[in-house]
Motif scaffolding. Structure first.
Motif, PDB file in Angstrom:
ATOM      1  N   ARG A  95       0.821  -1.215   0.000  1.00  0.00           N
ATOM      2  CA  ARG A  95       0.000   0.000   0.000  1.00  0.00           C
ATOM      3  C   ARG A  95       0.852   1.261   0.000  1.00  0.00           C
ATOM      4  O   ARG A  95       0.362   2.326  -0.317  1.00  0.00           O
ATOM      5  CB  ARG A  95      -0.928  -0.001   1.206  1.00  0.00           C
ATOM      6  N   GLY A  96       2.090   1.154   0.424  1.00  0.00           N
ATOM      7  CA  GLY A  96       2.999   2.295   0.287  1.00  0.00           C
ATOM      8  C   GLY A  96       2.778   3.430   1.255  1.00  0.00           C
ATOM      9  O   GLY A  96       3.448   4.467   1.166  1.00  0.00           O
ATOM     10  N   PHE A  97       1.840   3.268   2.200  1.00  0.00           N
ATOM     11  CA  PHE A  97       1.475   4.360   3.099  1.00  0.00           C
ATOM     12  C   PHE A  97       1.450   3.831   4.520  1.00  0.00           C
ATOM     13  O   PHE A  97       0.876   2.776   4.782  1.00  0.00           O
ATOM     14  CB  PHE A  97       0.104   4.909   2.710  1.00  0.00           C
ATOM     15  N   GLY A  98       2.072   4.560   5.433  1.00  0.00           N
ATOM     16  CA  GLY A  98       2.089   4.140   6.827  1.00  0.00           C
ATOM     17  C   GLY A  98       2.046   5.331   7.751  1.00  0.00           C
ATOM     18  O   GLY A  98       2.227   6.493   7.327  1.00  0.00           O
ATOM     19  N   ARG A  99       1.809   5.033   9.026  1.00  0.00           N
ATOM     20  CA  ARG A  99       1.600   6.107  10.003  1.00  0.00           C
ATOM     21  C   ARG A  99       2.070   5.593  11.354  1.00  0.00           C
ATOM     22  O   ARG A  99       1.786   4.445  11.726  1.00  0.00           O
ATOM     23  CB  ARG A  99       0.102   6.381  10.019  1.00  0.00           C
ATOM     24  N   CYS A 100       2.812   6.433  12.096  1.00  0.00           N
ATOM     25  CA  CYS A 100       3.287   6.025  13.421  1.00  0.00           C
ATOM     26  C   CYS A 100       3.411   7.260  14.314  1.00  0.00           C
ATOM     27  O   CYS A 100       3.991   8.275  13.907  1.00  0.00           O
ATOM     28  CB  CYS A 100       4.641   5.327  13.302  1.00  0.00           C
ATOM     29  N   GLY A 101       2.900   7.166  15.532  1.00  0.00           N
ATOM     30  CA  GLY A 101       3.081   8.222  16.522  1.00  0.00           C
ATOM     31  C   GLY A 101       4.350   7.993  17.318  1.00  0.00           C
ATOM     32  O   GLY A 101       4.866   6.864  17.390  1.00  0.00           O
ATOM     33  N   THR A 102       4.865   9.052  17.950  1.00  0.00           N
ATOM     34  CA  THR A 102       6.112   8.932  18.711  1.00  0.00           C
ATOM     35  C   THR A 102       5.847   8.762  20.213  1.00  0.00           C
ATOM     36  O   THR A 102       6.778   8.862  21.017  1.00  0.00           O
ATOM     37  CB  THR A 102       7.005  10.170  18.511  1.00  0.00           C
ATOM     38  N   GLY A 103       4.614   8.465  20.592  1.00  0.00           N
ATOM     39  CA  GLY A 103       4.252   8.442  22.008  1.00  0.00           C
ATOM     40  C   GLY A 103       4.243   7.080  22.667  1.00  0.00           C
ATOM     41  O   GLY A 103       3.912   6.985  23.850  1.00  0.00           O
ATOM     42  N   THR A 104       4.598   6.016  21.951  1.00  0.00           N
ATOM     43  CA  THR A 104       4.558   4.694  22.576  1.00  0.00           C
ATOM     44  C   THR A 104       5.934   4.069  22.724  1.00  0.00           C
ATOM     45  O   THR A 104       6.086   3.081  23.440  1.00  0.00           O
ATOM     46  CB  THR A 104       3.662   3.718  21.773  1.00  0.00           C
ATOM     47  N   ASP A 105       6.942   4.591  22.073  1.00  0.00           N
ATOM     48  CA  ASP A 105       8.298   4.043  22.155  1.00  0.00           C
ATOM     49  C   ASP A 105       9.032   4.687  23.338  1.00  0.00           C
ATOM     50  O   ASP A 105       8.920   5.898  23.545  1.00  0.00           O
ATOM     51  CB  ASP A 105       9.035   4.350  20.841  1.00  0.00           C
ATOM     52  N   PRO A 106       9.791   3.908  24.123  1.00  0.00           N
ATOM     53  CA  PRO A 106      10.474   4.489  25.285  1.00  0.00           C
ATOM     54  C   PRO A 106      11.477   5.589  24.917  1.00  0.00           C
ATOM     55  O   PRO A 106      11.779   6.453  25.747  1.00  0.00           O
ATOM     56  CB  PRO A 106      11.181   3.290  25.937  1.00  0.00           C
ATOM     57  N   GLU A 107      11.981   5.570  23.679  1.00  0.00           N
ATOM     58  CA  GLU A 107      12.892   6.624  23.234  1.00  0.00           C
ATOM     59  C   GLU A 107      12.186   7.654  22.343  1.00  0.00           C
ATOM     60  O   GLU A 107      12.853   8.430  21.658  1.00  0.00           O
ATOM     61  CB  GLU A 107      14.068   6.014  22.479  1.00  0.00           C
ATOM     62  N   SER A 108      10.868   7.619  22.338  1.00  0.00           N
ATOM     63  CA  SER A 108      10.064   8.570  21.539  1.00  0.00           C
ATOM     64  C   SER A 108      10.387   8.480  20.051  1.00  0.00           C
ATOM     65  O   SER A 108      10.388   9.488  19.345  1.00  0.00           O
ATOM     66  CB  SER A 108      10.255  10.007  22.035  1.00  0.00           C
ATOM     67  N   ARG A 109      10.657   7.257  19.604  1.00  0.00           N
ATOM     68  CA  ARG A 109      10.936   7.088  18.176  1.00  0.00           C
ATOM     69  C   ARG A 109       9.658   6.744  17.418  1.00  0.00           C
ATOM     70  O   ARG A 109       8.739   6.146  17.964  1.00  0.00           O
ATOM     71  CB  ARG A 109      11.937   5.949  17.954  1.00  0.00           C
ATOM     72  N   PHE A 110       9.632   7.075  16.127  1.00  0.00           N
ATOM     73  CA  PHE A 110       8.709   6.422  15.192  1.00  0.00           C
ATOM     74  C   PHE A 110       9.418   5.182  14.686  1.00  0.00           C
ATOM     75  O   PHE A 110      10.654   5.175  14.548  1.00  0.00           O
ATOM     76  CB  PHE A 110       8.296   7.362  14.057  1.00  0.00           C
ATOM     77  N   VAL A 111       8.682   4.115  14.449  1.00  0.00           N
ATOM     78  CA  VAL A 111       9.278   2.853  14.016  1.00  0.00           C
ATOM     79  C   VAL A 111       8.403   2.273  12.905  1.00  0.00           C
ATOM     80  O   VAL A 111       7.273   1.847  13.155  1.00  0.00           O
ATOM     81  CB  VAL A 111       9.381   1.842  15.174  1.00  0.00           C
ATOM     82  N   PHE A 112       8.924   2.280  11.682  1.00  0.00           N
ATOM     83  CA  PHE A 112       8.212   1.696  10.551  1.00  0.00           C
ATOM     84  C   PHE A 112       8.900   0.411  10.105  1.00  0.00           C
ATOM     85  O   PHE A 112      10.131   0.336  10.060  1.00  0.00           O
ATOM     86  CB  PHE A 112       8.174   2.654   9.356  1.00  0.00           C
ATOM     87  N   ARG A 113       8.100  -0.587   9.754  1.00  0.00           N
ATOM     88  CA  ARG A 113       8.586  -1.786   9.093  1.00  0.00           C
ATOM     89  C   ARG A 113       8.135  -1.703   7.641  1.00  0.00           C
ATOM     90  O   ARG A 113       6.934  -1.594   7.364  1.00  0.00           O
ATOM     91  CB  ARG A 113       7.977  -3.028   9.760  1.00  0.00           C
ATOM     92  N   THR A 114       9.089  -1.721   6.722  1.00  0.00           N
ATOM     93  CA  THR A 114       8.702  -1.552   5.320  1.00  0.00           C
ATOM     94  C   THR A 114       9.711  -2.277   4.439  1.00  0.00           C
ATOM     95  O   THR A 114      10.477  -3.118   4.934  1.00  0.00           O
ATOM     96  CB  THR A 114       8.583  -0.045   4.974  1.00  0.00           C
ATOM     97  N   VAL A 115       9.655  -2.028   3.143  1.00  0.00           N
ATOM     98  CA  VAL A 115      10.672  -2.553   2.233  1.00  0.00           C
ATOM     99  C   VAL A 115      11.493  -1.373   1.727  1.00  0.00           C
ATOM    100  O   VAL A 115      11.002  -0.246   1.660  1.00  0.00           O
ATOM    101  CB  VAL A 115      10.065  -3.319   1.037  1.00  0.00           C
TER     102      VAL A 115
END
Lengths: 201, 239
Positions: A95-115
């Motif tokens: 689908r080529g489209f993703g979304r991630c907030g920075t409020g759930t990672d302990p280091e306030s990172r966004f984390v995407f899994r993609t190709v």
């Protein structure tokens, strides 16, 4: 009024601090289906898997833990998803489209899994397009991530060529090999020294 | 800059990146000018969504989180069209909304405003526009709430609205306000918007959307970037 008597563009307003249960409810544990998530891969998606991760930093270098990052990219062969074909709507595929907030990672990172995307055109370097939203951003910000291990392609990329040479490195992510796979780490600096390039497009 | 068939972001319509009266912009708004880009870029395309992936109940915020009763507050309908700048509907695009409850409290765990949560109201939903760009939500009128921007600061009643549109370039997140709200004239977020464009953020009360005996209706049209200025009554197909 714009041409033809129609109202002009609806003004942008900030996403505010409380977007999570509306835009990324699943990530934050709210009871609403996620139309868009942070994992763009599926068993039917071809290409080398990567992680794309980083922080959003304010003028003091402090991590912003109430930001939202969206990504848009081509598949591993450089094809953009379209309604008519590849991964459009609810058809299987990328689908080529993703979304991630920075409020759930302990280091306030966004984390995407993609190709890792392919180049969308001859002469263009592989990249991921990003949109950044946060409290304090009255307008979302458009930026891109290029890959440091694509140095030759980056040197020829027509968009990077429009960026002042001394700011291009703000758009480039270094590759790290980890037990979990290849990781591209990319921090986004909203303001101040090393400020990330944002586009008016 | 224009990207593909999309006109430029109109900076006479959008707020600046830094508006000092809205304190959070001081540390977060970019200090460098945006780098202009135009041409036929991948940002002129974007994700698509099919109705099969969207549950219709998510357009009714009075029902989508109901546990054992109706949510508390004044039921309203918020409906309108997503349009391009030529007035043509943007079909099958994702519209997402989130808001405080009738007491001015958000479900978000970080909202510490001392006002009650409603166990039957989440305050978020989404829908796809139809073939003509129409959307409709049923919800509860949100309450005002205090915030820390300045002494005795209160946000006006508002609903957050997110629209994807046909391309990444048309992406828009905005806020819908209500007509006649006295807090608008003191809200630094609303006031950061260029004066001439502010009315576009205010919904219109609309008898035709009102459901007799059930809910009052408000109309809110959203206009996205779109270069082709062919008038809609010329009957051209999208493109």
């Amino acid at each position: 009024m714009a041409d033809g008597g129609f109202p002009g563009q609806t003004p942008s307003q900030t996403v505010g601090p409380f977007f999570a249960y509306g835009l990324v409810p699943g990530q934050y544990g709210y009871p609403l289906p996620d139309p868009v998530g942070a994992d763009l891969t599926g068993s039917d998606v071809a290409g080398p898997r990567i992680w794309l991760t980083g922080r959003v930093l304010d003028a003091d270098g402090a991590p912003v833990d109430d930001a939202l990052v969206e990504i848009w990219q081509a598949d591993a062969d450089g094809r953009l998803p379209t309604r008519a074909g590849l991964g459009g709507g609810n058809r299987p595929g990328f689908r080529g489209f993703g979304r991630c907030g920075t409020g759930t990672d302990p280091e306030s990172r966004f984390v995407f899994r993609t190709v890792k995307p392919g180049a969308v055109a001859a002469g263009a370097a592989p990249h991921v397009s990003l949109v950044v939203f946060a409290r304090g951003l009255l307008n979302h910000l458009f930026t891109r991530v290029y890959f440091a291990d694509e140095a030759a392609a980056n040197a020829a990329d027509p968009v990077l060529a429009q960026v002042p040479a001394d700011r291009r490195e703000t758009l480039t992510a270094e590759r790290q090999e980890t037990p979990d796979g290849a990781v591209y780490r990319h921090d986004i600096r909203l303001q101040g020294p090393g400020e990330t390039v944002f586009f008016d497009l | 800059m224009s990207v593909g068939r999309f006109s430029a972001r109109d900076w006479d319509s959008h707020p600046p990146l830094i508006a000092p009266d809205y304190k959070s912009t001081r540390q977060r708004g970019p200090g460098q000018p945006l780098v202009p880009l135009d041409g036929d870029l991948p940002e002129a395309a974007g994700p698509s969504f099919d109705a099969g992936t969207i549950d219709a109940v998510q357009a009714d915020l009075t029902a989508n989180a109901r546990v054992n009763a109706e949510p508390i507050g004044e039921r309203i309908v918020v409906a309108g069209r997503v349009l391009d700048e030529a007035g043509r509907g943007v079909p099958h695009t994702l519209v997402e909304v989130w808001q405080a409850n009738a007491a001015g409290r958000y479900v978000h765990t970080r909202d510490q405003h001392d006002a009650p949560l409603d166990p039957n109201f989440l305050g978020a939903g989404h829908a796809l526009t139809d073939a003509d760009g129409r959307y409709a939500f049923r919800t509860i009128k949100p309450g005002a709430y205090p915030w820390g921007n300045h002494p005795n600061a209160w946000r006006p009643n508002h609903i957050h609205v997110s629209v994807i549109g046909p391309a990444l370039a048309t992406r828009l997140v905005t806020q819908m306000y209500f007509p006649g709200d006295p807090l608008l004239d003191a809200d630094p977020i609303f006031l950061a918007t260029p004066r001439a464009a502010r009315p576009r953020l205010i919904a219109q009360f609309d008898w035709s959307l009102t459901e007799p005996g059930i809910a009052l209706g408000y109309r809110f049209d959203v206009v996205l970037r779109g270069r082709d200025r062919t008038p809609p009554d010329a009957g051209h197909a999208d493109g």
